[in-house]
Design a protein around this motif. Sequence first.
Motif, PDB file in Angstrom:
ATOM      1  N   LEU A  84       4.835   2.232  -3.998  1.00 31.93           N
ATOM      2  CA  LEU A  84       5.462   3.548  -3.883  1.00 31.93           C
ATOM      3  C   LEU A  84       4.414   4.656  -3.887  1.00 31.93           C
ATOM      4  O   LEU A  84       4.543   5.647  -3.164  1.00 31.93           O
ATOM      5  CB  LEU A  84       6.449   3.752  -5.037  1.00 31.93           C
ATOM      6  CG  LEU A  84       7.661   2.810  -5.049  1.00 31.93           C
ATOM      7  CD1 LEU A  84       8.444   2.979  -6.350  1.00 31.93           C
ATOM      8  CD2 LEU A  84       8.556   3.073  -3.851  1.00 31.93           C
ATOM      9  N   ALA A  85       3.364   4.488  -4.699  1.00 32.62           N
ATOM     10  CA  ALA A  85       2.323   5.508  -4.782  1.00 32.62           C
ATOM     11  C   ALA A  85       1.556   5.630  -3.471  1.00 32.62           C
ATOM     12  O   ALA A  85       1.303   6.739  -2.981  1.00 32.62           O
ATOM     13  CB  ALA A  85       1.360   5.181  -5.929  1.00 32.62           C
ATOM     14  N   VAL A  86       1.189   4.501  -2.868  1.00 32.43           N
ATOM     15  CA  VAL A  86       0.419   4.529  -1.624  1.00 32.43           C
ATOM     16  C   VAL A  86       1.283   4.991  -0.453  1.00 32.43           C
ATOM     17  O   VAL A  86       0.867   5.848   0.345  1.00 32.43           O
ATOM     18  CB  VAL A  86      -0.188   3.141  -1.320  1.00 32.43           C
ATOM     19  CG1 VAL A  86      -0.908   3.150   0.022  1.00 32.43           C
ATOM     20  CG2 VAL A  86      -1.155   2.736  -2.421  1.00 32.43           C
ATOM     21  N   SER A  87       2.488   4.457  -0.356  1.00 33.37           N
ATOM     22  CA  SER A  87       3.365   4.816   0.763  1.00 33.37           C
ATOM     23  C   SER A  87       3.758   6.278   0.720  1.00 33.37           C
ATOM     24  O   SER A  87       3.779   6.967   1.747  1.00 33.37           O
ATOM     25  CB  SER A  87       4.626   3.942   0.744  1.00 33.37           C
ATOM     26  OG  SER A  87       4.287   2.589   0.887  1.00 33.37           O
ATOM     27  N   GLY A  88       4.080   6.770  -0.466  1.00 27.75           N
ATOM     28  CA  GLY A  88       4.483   8.171  -0.576  1.00 27.75           C
ATOM     29  C   GLY A  88       3.314   9.133  -0.633  1.00 27.75           C
ATOM     30  O   GLY A  88       3.495  10.351  -0.516  1.00 27.75           O
ATOM     31  N   GLY A  89       2.112   8.593  -0.814  1.00 28.63           N
ATOM     32  CA  GLY A  89       0.937   9.453  -0.901  1.00 28.63           C
ATOM     33  C   GLY A  89       0.152   9.507   0.381  1.00 28.63           C
ATOM     34  O   GLY A  89       0.409  10.316   1.272  1.00 28.63           O
ATOM     35  N   ALA A  90      -0.789   8.574   0.544  1.00 28.14           N
ATOM     36  CA  ALA A  90      -1.731   8.636   1.665  1.00 28.14           C
ATOM     37  C   ALA A  90      -1.080   8.381   3.012  1.00 28.14           C
ATOM     38  O   ALA A  90      -1.319   9.121   3.976  1.00 28.14           O
ATOM     39  CB  ALA A  90      -2.853   7.621   1.433  1.00 28.14           C
ATOM     40  N   LEU A  91      -0.255   7.353   3.116  1.00 23.93           N
ATOM     41  CA  LEU A  91       0.247   6.938   4.423  1.00 23.93           C
ATOM     42  C   LEU A  91       1.265   7.908   5.012  1.00 23.93           C
ATOM     43  O   LEU A  91       1.634   7.775   6.180  1.00 23.93           O
ATOM     44  CB  LEU A  91       0.872   5.539   4.316  1.00 23.93           C
ATOM     45  CG  LEU A  91      -0.076   4.431   3.825  1.00 23.93           C
ATOM     46  CD1 LEU A  91       0.619   3.087   3.859  1.00 23.93           C
ATOM     47  CD2 LEU A  91      -1.348   4.389   4.671  1.00 23.93           C
ATOM     48  N   SER A  92       1.719   8.873   4.231  1.00 19.79           N
ATOM     49  CA  SER A  92       2.682   9.841   4.749  1.00 19.79           C
ATOM     50  C   SER A  92       2.006  11.074   5.365  1.00 19.79           C
ATOM     51  O   SER A  92       2.683  11.943   5.918  1.00 19.79           O
ATOM     52  CB  SER A  92       3.627  10.283   3.629  1.00 19.79           C
ATOM     53  OG  SER A  92       2.903  10.925   2.577  1.00 19.79           O
ATOM     54  N   GLN A  93       0.667  11.162   5.259  1.00 17.04           N
ATOM     55  CA  GLN A  93      -0.053  12.288   5.845  1.00 17.04           C
ATOM     56  C   GLN A  93       0.057  12.262   7.378  1.00 17.04           C
ATOM     57  O   GLN A  93      -0.002  11.196   7.989  1.00 17.04           O
ATOM     58  CB  GLN A  93      -1.536  12.243   5.438  1.00 17.04           C
ATOM     59  CG  GLN A  93      -1.772  12.365   3.940  1.00 17.04           C
ATOM     60  CD  GLN A  93      -1.380  13.733   3.398  1.00 17.04           C
ATOM     61  OE1 GLN A  93      -1.734  14.755   3.966  1.00 17.04           O
ATOM     62  NE2 GLN A  93      -0.640  13.737   2.310  1.00 17.04           N
ATOM     63  N   ARG A  94       0.199  13.442   7.997  1.00 17.87           N
ATOM     64  CA  ARG A  94       0.488  13.534   9.426  1.00 17.87           C
ATOM     65  C   ARG A  94      -0.591  12.880  10.291  1.00 17.87           C
ATOM     66  O   ARG A  94      -0.282  12.048  11.167  1.00 17.87           O
ATOM     67  CB  ARG A  94       0.647  15.008   9.822  1.00 17.87           C
ATOM     68  CG  ARG A  94       0.929  15.245  11.300  1.00 17.87           C
ATOM     69  CD  ARG A  94       2.245  14.623  11.710  1.00 17.87           C
ATOM     70  NE  ARG A  94       2.519  14.820  13.120  1.00 17.87           N
ATOM     71  CZ  ARG A  94       3.136  15.896  13.627  1.00 17.87           C
ATOM     72  NH1 ARG A  94       3.527  16.873  12.831  1.00 17.87           N
ATOM     73  NH2 ARG A  94       3.366  15.992  14.924  1.00 17.87           N
ATOM     74  N   ASN A  95      -1.854  13.231  10.074  1.00 22.90           N
ATOM     75  CA  ASN A  95      -2.917  12.679  10.924  1.00 22.90           C
ATOM     76  C   ASN A  95      -3.072  11.175  10.729  1.00 22.90           C
ATOM     77  O   ASN A  95      -3.355  10.430  11.674  1.00 22.90           O
ATOM     78  CB  ASN A  95      -4.246  13.400  10.673  1.00 22.90           C
ATOM     79  CG  ASN A  95      -4.693  13.283   9.220  1.00 22.90           C
ATOM     80  OD1 ASN A  95      -3.892  13.012   8.324  1.00 22.90           O
ATOM     81  ND2 ASN A  95      -5.973  13.501   8.980  1.00 22.90           N
TER      82      ASN A  95
END
Length: 439
Positions: A84-95
């Motif tokens: 949940l931390a990785v998916s909602g954090g880094a991987l949700s960034q637009r670029n």
Amino acid sequence: MLSLTAQWLDPDFAPIKAVLHSQECRGSHTAQAITCAFGKMFEMWKITKEKVHVVVRDNARNMAKATSEFGVPSLPCMAHTLQLAVSGGALSQRNIADALAVGRRVVGHFKHSPLACSRFEDIQKELSMPVKKLQQDAPTRWNSTYYMMQSLMEQKRALSAYAADYELPATLNATQWGILEKMTNLLEPFEQLTKDISSAEATAADVIPAVMSLTRLLAKTDESDKGVQTAKRTLLEAVCDRFNGVQSEPLYAIATMVDARYKDRYFDSDKKGEALNMLLSVVDEMAAGGNDHQEEAAAASADDPTQEDWNPAPKKARNKSLQDMYQEILAENDIIKQATAGETASQVHAYLGEVTILKKECPLKYWKSNQMRFPALARVARKYLTAPCTSVDSERLFSAVSNVIDEKRNRIHCDNAEMLIFIQKNLPLSLTQKYNDKN
């Protein structure tokens, strides 16, 4: 499916695991329905709630509510929390999301075209590269996205050569290639940590040290972070948010304190006293109750000629990035001598005053050898070092079911499938017990 597995330690501090249930979960998966199922499972095995140290569950709200209503302490799966931390954090960034979308289209092209796959293999051979297929990711598993990025980076030369001769539905530009490379490096500690906590030896004691080391690593700045600073900062915020309060959770704190690899070295300065008070309270409570099995095992360990000296010199960490954070925190937390009062308190302070064992060593072997020296603490260790930090055992059990119920045997009754899984998973335990009884 709803599974129930049990873990405990025998008098020699050897871990034992057993599968109790892997039953079909029919109807609506409400907290009330799951609570009812829990009751039937525990009643069948005559397990009283007082005997349950903790239930490790997934992070779904219905599971959390069910364990609460059933009246047993529970902890969330650390692997799910990291997801949940990785998916909602880094991987949700637009670029980053845009680069991943292009990567998925490239991988999908080869997955759905045997001709393209054959041409790609020919190019790999021409470039003297190992013939490997690109990996497709799954939205529910962040580490599958990590593996996809890793496979794309490994095949960058082959993909460039393929694009020069054949058409691709999309191509990664230089900026996107740079993002994938930096994100792969950024997520590498998460992947290492996921593997560590998914091992059979991982316990609830690993949570606090892992979180402290991971947050420290993410808080450090480096020139290589250029282009993913926002992702790194978002990851740090997500980890801090998801694991907020772990140092104050008694089930985590006490387990960490009695793990000879960590003790009180990974707590914040304002949390060490709180953790110590938790430990002293539990030690006094369990010492008052007594434990005959503990005393018998302690006497046996005193005569054990293989008893080891658990004050080894520190060695270089295996994994430089994340493991260095463990060593750095240990180095900063010097041993502080404290006044003792009472027999159990003396044991606690003497134990905490000794140097920690190496992280690669087994804390259970430490307690097998040292339960005579710290009998009151050994009772606590036997209880608190039984709980895993993830629900990986249940996840693996679900995978085993797919080997029983498949396309060629799709009409098997669920009760029969459960019995087959029960026998398959518990047969080694039964055979070991029979061998021990004969000898």
